[in-house]
Design a protein around this motif. Sequence first.
Motif, mmCIF file in Angstrom:
data_model
loop_
_atom_site.group_PDB
_atom_site.id
_atom_site.type_symbol
_atom_site.label_atom_id
_atom_site.label_comp_id
_atom_site.label_asym_id
_atom_site.label_seq_id
_atom_site.Cartn_x
_atom_site.Cartn_y
_atom_site.Cartn_z
ATOM 1 N N ASN A 63 0.793 -1.226 0.000
ATOM 2 C CA ASN A 63 0.000 0.000 0.000
ATOM 3 C C ASN A 63 0.829 1.281 0.000
ATOM 4 N N ASP A 64 1.846 1.297 -0.809
ATOM 5 C CA ASP A 64 2.673 2.494 -0.975
ATOM 6 C C ASP A 64 3.005 2.596 -2.452
ATOM 7 N N ALA A 65 2.546 3.650 -3.096
ATOM 8 C CA ALA A 65 2.737 3.802 -4.544
ATOM 9 C C ALA A 65 4.207 3.793 -4.931
ATOM 10 N N ASP A 66 5.070 4.229 -4.025
ATOM 11 C CA ASP A 66 6.506 4.237 -4.323
ATOM 12 C C ASP A 66 7.110 2.832 -4.265
ATOM 13 N N LYS A 67 6.409 1.892 -3.683
ATOM 14 C CA LYS A 67 6.923 0.523 -3.519
ATOM 15 C C LYS A 67 6.300 -0.455 -4.511
ATOM 16 N N VAL A 68 5.455 0.032 -5.412
ATOM 17 C CA VAL A 68 4.820 -0.810 -6.418
ATOM 18 C C VAL A 68 5.349 -0.398 -7.781
ATOM 19 N N LEU A 69 5.993 -1.323 -8.476
ATOM 20 C CA LEU A 69 6.537 -1.052 -9.803
ATOM 21 C C LEU A 69 5.850 -1.952 -10.821
ATOM 22 N N VAL A 70 5.563 -1.393 -11.991
ATOM 23 C CA VAL A 70 5.005 -2.171 -13.093
ATOM 24 C C VAL A 70 6.081 -2.250 -14.162
ATOM 25 N N LYS A 71 6.405 -3.473 -14.591
ATOM 26 C CA LYS A 71 7.476 -3.682 -15.560
ATOM 27 C C LYS A 71 7.004 -4.557 -16.712
ATOM 28 N N ASP A 72 7.867 -4.753 -17.674
ATOM 29 C CA ASP A 72 7.628 -5.631 -18.837
ATOM 30 C C ASP A 72 6.320 -5.302 -19.551
ATOM 31 N N GLY A 73 6.095 -4.018 -19.765
ATOM 32 C CA GLY A 73 4.915 -3.585 -20.509
ATOM 33 C C GLY A 73 3.604 -3.931 -19.828
ATOM 34 N N GLY A 74 3.581 -3.943 -18.510
ATOM 35 C CA GLY A 74 2.361 -4.214 -17.770
ATOM 36 C C GLY A 74 2.131 -5.678 -17.479
ATOM 37 N N LYS A 75 3.131 -6.522 -17.715
ATOM 38 C CA LYS A 75 2.979 -7.967 -17.478
ATOM 39 C C LYS A 75 3.618 -8.410 -16.164
ATOM 40 N N LYS A 76 4.234 -7.466 -15.441
ATOM 41 C CA LYS A 76 4.923 -7.822 -14.205
ATOM 42 C C LYS A 76 4.723 -6.724 -13.168
ATOM 43 N N ILE A 77 4.458 -7.138 -11.927
ATOM 44 C CA ILE A 77 4.352 -6.222 -10.792
ATOM 45 C C ILE A 77 5.461 -6.587 -9.820
ATOM 46 N N VAL A 78 6.231 -5.592 -9.412
ATOM 47 C CA VAL A 78 7.274 -5.804 -8.405
ATOM 48 C C VAL A 78 6.879 -4.998 -7.178
ATOM 49 N N LEU A 79 6.794 -5.687 -6.049
ATOM 50 C CA LEU A 79 6.488 -5.032 -4.785
ATOM 51 C C LEU A 79 7.780 -4.980 -3.974
ATOM 52 N N LEU A 80 8.185 -3.772 -3.613
ATOM 53 C CA LEU A 80 9.452 -3.586 -2.911
ATOM 54 C C LEU A 80 9.258 -3.668 -1.405
#
Length: 150
Positions: A63-80
């Motif tokens: 629940n932190d926008a800075d810790k949620v990354l979208v990669k690979d053209g929207g096919k991958k979510i990375v949660l930091l």
Amino acid sequence: MNRGFTLIELVLSLALLSMALMLVFYIFSFSYYNYVRFNEEIEAQQNLRYAMHRIISEIKRVNDADKVLVKDGGKKIVLLKYDNNTPEVDIYYVPHEKVINMHSRANGVELAHGVEDFHVNLDGDKLVMYIKVRNKVLSSTIKLMYNNGD
């Protein structure tokens, strides 16, 4: 007095019996086909709901926008991770296998199989996600918070 059946009576009765048995077999096979198809449809929908629920739970946990990354053209979510910005959870779509996997440091798990499409879009503090399975689409919009370190 003749007792017994003639050949024509036997042939006609066997023909009627075989037609009745074919009708019964047709009804049975049609019912079984629909039963299998219905169960596959239910499994696909449950699979879809489970994957969406699990992904949303993981995103809300961060629940932190800075810790949620979208990669690979929207096919991958990375949660930091909160403390040191290292990846804690990867959620990614594998198109040739038609699966969505979730991988953390502890383990990896298949969230959904038979997935026709998966796409995520992060626009500011809004994360929009959709999953398509068997021509059924489930989408969700999640509003993320910004943590200013306060």
